[in-house]
Design a protein around this motif. Sequence first.
Motif, mmCIF file in Angstrom:
data_model
loop_
_atom_site.group_PDB
_atom_site.id
_atom_site.type_symbol
_atom_site.label_atom_id
_atom_site.label_comp_id
_atom_site.label_asym_id
_atom_site.label_seq_id
_atom_site.Cartn_x
_atom_site.Cartn_y
_atom_site.Cartn_z
ATOM 1 N N THR A 177 0.803 -1.232 0.000
ATOM 2 C CA THR A 177 0.000 0.000 0.000
ATOM 3 C C THR A 177 0.830 1.272 0.000
ATOM 4 O O THR A 177 0.297 2.333 -0.324
ATOM 5 C CB THR A 177 -0.925 0.024 1.235
ATOM 6 N N MET A 178 2.105 1.215 0.417
ATOM 7 C CA MET A 178 2.886 2.445 0.534
ATOM 8 C C MET A 178 3.151 3.060 -0.839
ATOM 9 O O MET A 178 3.393 2.375 -1.816
ATOM 10 C CB MET A 178 4.197 2.194 1.286
ATOM 11 N N ARG A 179 3.099 4.378 -0.878
ATOM 12 C CA ARG A 179 3.377 5.137 -2.083
ATOM 13 C C ARG A 179 4.387 6.231 -1.758
ATOM 14 O O ARG A 179 4.377 6.800 -0.670
ATOM 15 C CB ARG A 179 2.094 5.789 -2.622
ATOM 16 N N ASN A 180 5.237 6.525 -2.735
ATOM 17 C CA ASN A 180 6.204 7.624 -2.591
ATOM 18 C C ASN A 180 7.111 7.462 -1.379
ATOM 19 O O ASN A 180 7.448 8.437 -0.704
ATOM 20 C CB ASN A 180 5.483 8.981 -2.508
ATOM 21 N N LYS A 181 7.489 6.244 -1.076
ATOM 22 C CA LYS A 181 8.413 5.993 0.027
ATOM 23 C C LYS A 181 9.822 5.776 -0.513
ATOM 24 O O LYS A 181 10.014 5.223 -1.586
ATOM 25 C CB LYS A 181 7.974 4.756 0.829
ATOM 26 N N SER A 182 10.797 6.229 0.260
ATOM 27 C CA SER A 182 12.181 6.058 -0.165
ATOM 28 C C SER A 182 12.582 4.592 -0.086
ATOM 29 O O SER A 182 11.936 3.777 0.569
ATOM 30 C CB SER A 182 13.112 6.901 0.717
ATOM 31 N N THR A 183 13.676 4.269 -0.766
ATOM 32 C CA THR A 183 14.170 2.892 -0.739
ATOM 33 C C THR A 183 14.570 2.487 0.663
ATOM 34 O O THR A 183 14.509 1.303 1.011
ATOM 35 C CB THR A 183 15.368 2.748 -1.685
ATOM 36 N N TYR A 184 14.986 3.449 1.493
ATOM 37 C CA TYR A 184 15.368 3.137 2.875
ATOM 38 C C TYR A 184 14.170 2.637 3.670
ATOM 39 O O TYR A 184 14.253 1.638 4.382
ATOM 40 C CB TYR A 184 15.967 4.366 3.537
ATOM 41 N N VAL A 185 13.027 3.332 3.562
ATOM 42 C CA VAL A 185 11.830 2.928 4.305
ATOM 43 C C VAL A 185 11.356 1.560 3.822
ATOM 44 O O VAL A 185 10.960 0.706 4.622
ATOM 45 C CB VAL A 185 10.719 3.982 4.132
ATOM 46 N N ILE A 186 11.391 1.332 2.530
ATOM 47 C CA ILE A 186 10.982 0.039 1.982
ATOM 48 C C ILE A 186 11.896 -1.068 2.495
ATOM 49 O O ILE A 186 11.443 -2.158 2.852
ATOM 50 C CB ILE A 186 10.990 0.087 0.447
ATOM 51 N N ASP A 187 13.203 -0.796 2.551
ATOM 52 C CA ASP A 187 14.155 -1.793 3.028
ATOM 53 C C ASP A 187 13.929 -2.113 4.497
ATOM 54 O O ASP A 187 13.985 -3.278 4.902
ATOM 55 C CB ASP A 187 15.583 -1.286 2.817
ATOM 56 N N VAL A 188 13.649 -1.079 5.315
ATOM 57 C CA VAL A 188 13.358 -1.294 6.735
ATOM 58 C C VAL A 188 12.110 -2.156 6.891
ATOM 59 O O VAL A 188 12.067 -3.071 7.724
ATOM 60 C CB VAL A 188 13.187 0.061 7.459
ATOM 61 N N THR A 189 11.090 -1.889 6.086
ATOM 62 C CA THR A 189 9.852 -2.664 6.149
ATOM 63 C C THR A 189 10.097 -4.126 5.790
ATOM 64 O O THR A 189 9.608 -5.042 6.463
ATOM 65 C CB THR A 189 8.801 -2.065 5.204
ATOM 66 N N LYS A 190 10.849 -4.361 4.734
ATOM 67 C CA LYS A 190 11.135 -5.734 4.320
ATOM 68 C C LYS A 190 11.954 -6.472 5.370
ATOM 69 O O LYS A 190 11.696 -7.654 5.662
ATOM 70 C CB LYS A 190 11.877 -5.734 2.986
ATOM 71 N N ARG A 191 12.942 -5.789 5.938
ATOM 72 C CA ARG A 191 13.769 -6.426 6.961
ATOM 73 C C ARG A 191 12.934 -6.837 8.170
ATOM 74 O O ARG A 191 13.089 -7.933 8.701
ATOM 75 C CB ARG A 191 14.886 -5.475 7.406
ATOM 76 N N ASN A 192 12.059 -5.962 8.619
ATOM 77 C CA ASN A 192 11.249 -6.277 9.793
ATOM 78 C C ASN A 192 10.216 -7.352 9.484
ATOM 79 O O ASN A 192 9.829 -8.103 10.382
ATOM 80 C CB ASN A 192 10.575 -5.005 10.307
ATOM 81 N N THR A 193 9.764 -7.436 8.234
ATOM 82 C CA THR A 193 8.872 -8.525 7.848
ATOM 83 C C THR A 193 9.582 -9.867 7.976
ATOM 84 O O THR A 193 9.057 -10.815 8.578
ATOM 85 C CB THR A 193 8.383 -8.325 6.399
ATOM 86 N N VAL A 194 10.788 -9.946 7.430
ATOM 87 C CA VAL A 194 11.576 -11.181 7.525
ATOM 88 C C VAL A 194 11.899 -11.495 8.988
ATOM 89 O O VAL A 194 11.763 -12.643 9.441
ATOM 90 C CB VAL A 194 12.877 -11.052 6.708
ATOM 91 N N GLY A 195 12.324 -10.479 9.735
ATOM 92 C CA GLY A 195 12.688 -10.686 11.137
ATOM 93 C C GLY A 195 11.520 -11.173 11.975
ATOM 94 O O GLY A 195 11.676 -12.075 12.815
ATOM 95 N N SER A 196 10.338 -10.588 11.778
ATOM 96 C CA SER A 196 9.170 -10.999 12.559
ATOM 97 C C SER A 196 8.736 -12.419 12.218
ATOM 98 O O SER A 196 8.306 -13.175 13.092
ATOM 99 C CB SER A 196 8.008 -10.019 12.320
ATOM 100 N N ILE A 197 8.874 -12.819 10.960
ATOM 101 C CA ILE A 197 8.508 -14.184 10.566
ATOM 102 C C ILE A 197 9.453 -15.206 11.207
ATOM 103 O O ILE A 197 9.015 -16.213 11.779
ATOM 104 C CB ILE A 197 8.520 -14.325 9.034
ATOM 105 N N VAL A 198 10.764 -14.942 11.116
ATOM 106 C CA VAL A 198 11.745 -15.864 11.705
ATOM 107 C C VAL A 198 11.571 -15.947 13.216
ATOM 108 O O VAL A 198 11.592 -17.040 13.811
ATOM 109 C CB VAL A 198 13.178 -15.421 11.350
ATOM 110 N N SER A 199 11.393 -14.803 13.856
ATOM 111 C CA SER A 199 11.217 -14.777 15.310
ATOM 112 C C SER A 199 9.948 -15.516 15.721
ATOM 113 O O SER A 199 9.933 -16.235 16.729
ATOM 114 C CB SER A 199 11.162 -13.329 15.796
ATOM 115 N N THR A 200 8.886 -15.365 14.948
ATOM 116 C CA THR A 200 7.627 -16.045 15.254
ATOM 117 C C THR A 200 7.781 -17.560 15.193
ATOM 118 O O THR A 200 7.321 -18.278 16.093
ATOM 119 C CB THR A 200 6.537 -15.601 14.258
ATOM 120 N N MET A 201 8.423 -18.050 14.157
ATOM 121 C CA MET A 201 8.613 -19.494 14.007
ATOM 122 C C MET A 201 9.454 -20.059 15.148
ATOM 123 O O MET A 201 9.127 -21.111 15.718
ATOM 124 C CB MET A 201 9.283 -19.784 12.667
#
Length: 325
Positions: A177-201
């Motif tokens: 859903t995000m629009r007009n976000k910098s590559t840094y914000v997108i990278d932070v979002t992706k990293r936390n998605t991966v981190g939360s999935i691994v931590s959950t498992m």
Amino acid sequence: MLHIHVLVFVLLLFLCQAAVFMFRFLVFLGSWRKTFATAVGVSSIFTSVLFTLVAITLTFLTQHGNELACEAAILTCDFLYTGAKAQLYIFFIERIYIVHKTPTQTRSTSPLYIFNVCLLIPYCGILVLMVLYRVAYVDHNNVCRIGLRNEGALPLLIYDSIFSMYSIAMFVWPLYTMRNKSTYVIDVTKRNTVGSIVSTMSSFMNIFSIYYQNRATAEICFWYCTMDVTINVLVMNYLINGGGSNSPKTSDSFVTVDKKSQHFAVPLRDRNTLDARTDMTGRTTKVELTTGRSVKVDLPTGRTVKVVNLEEKIQSEEMALNSIC
């Protein structure tokens, strides 16, 4: 009987945790961007290292039927293990706030941030249940056995599963859903998605084993928990590492207002929000991008204004918001 291979494995995990902590702690001390989220991350790593160190010590002390050491073993799991998990939750709450916040929101005015903080309140009650329904005794073979009764383990399993799935959803949703976000914000979002999935498992498997077994030897319990906190340490190191090569860069500019309420335009590389602040009052005025690659701002006469691109300096903004809140 002490299993040497288990002890060696736990020692290796401890050395791995300690190495990550020393690296992160030294980097944190040497950085001028000491954000609250990073401080919580380093504290979580330290708590995990402390848990593993105490676990190794108690593994030796519980080998000869020491009832006091056996009781200390389950309390170590109750407080240090859950303490490390709680700090991981707080870290994710901070990241969710950064990803979802609007330009004018602070933590105290963000309904989402306040709601997420309130989600930690039930965790305090679960900690009380874990203490009340703990199991710690020395069996007829002089072996210390620890665990949680269902009244303490089941609420922990349910809470951790719900909070973890909620965190994953809050990170996955903005990716679509995000629009007009910098590559840094997108990278932070992706990293936390991966981190939360691994931590959950990792957490689900560990807590489910505690619930399923109900009680196990202190040695095995410490082994499972140490593997879980080690994975969380590696995840935290990955998340604190930030955006890597996409980290924010400085692109500040200064504009002096000669006439009252004069409009001036500041060129931008990203079509996002700016932070305009006066050097006399220190107050911050958020302004939205109007047209093209420039923005218009009304300011009093004679003020020198520092204009900061927030999307390129999102970490600096996070630190400023920490001081405001």
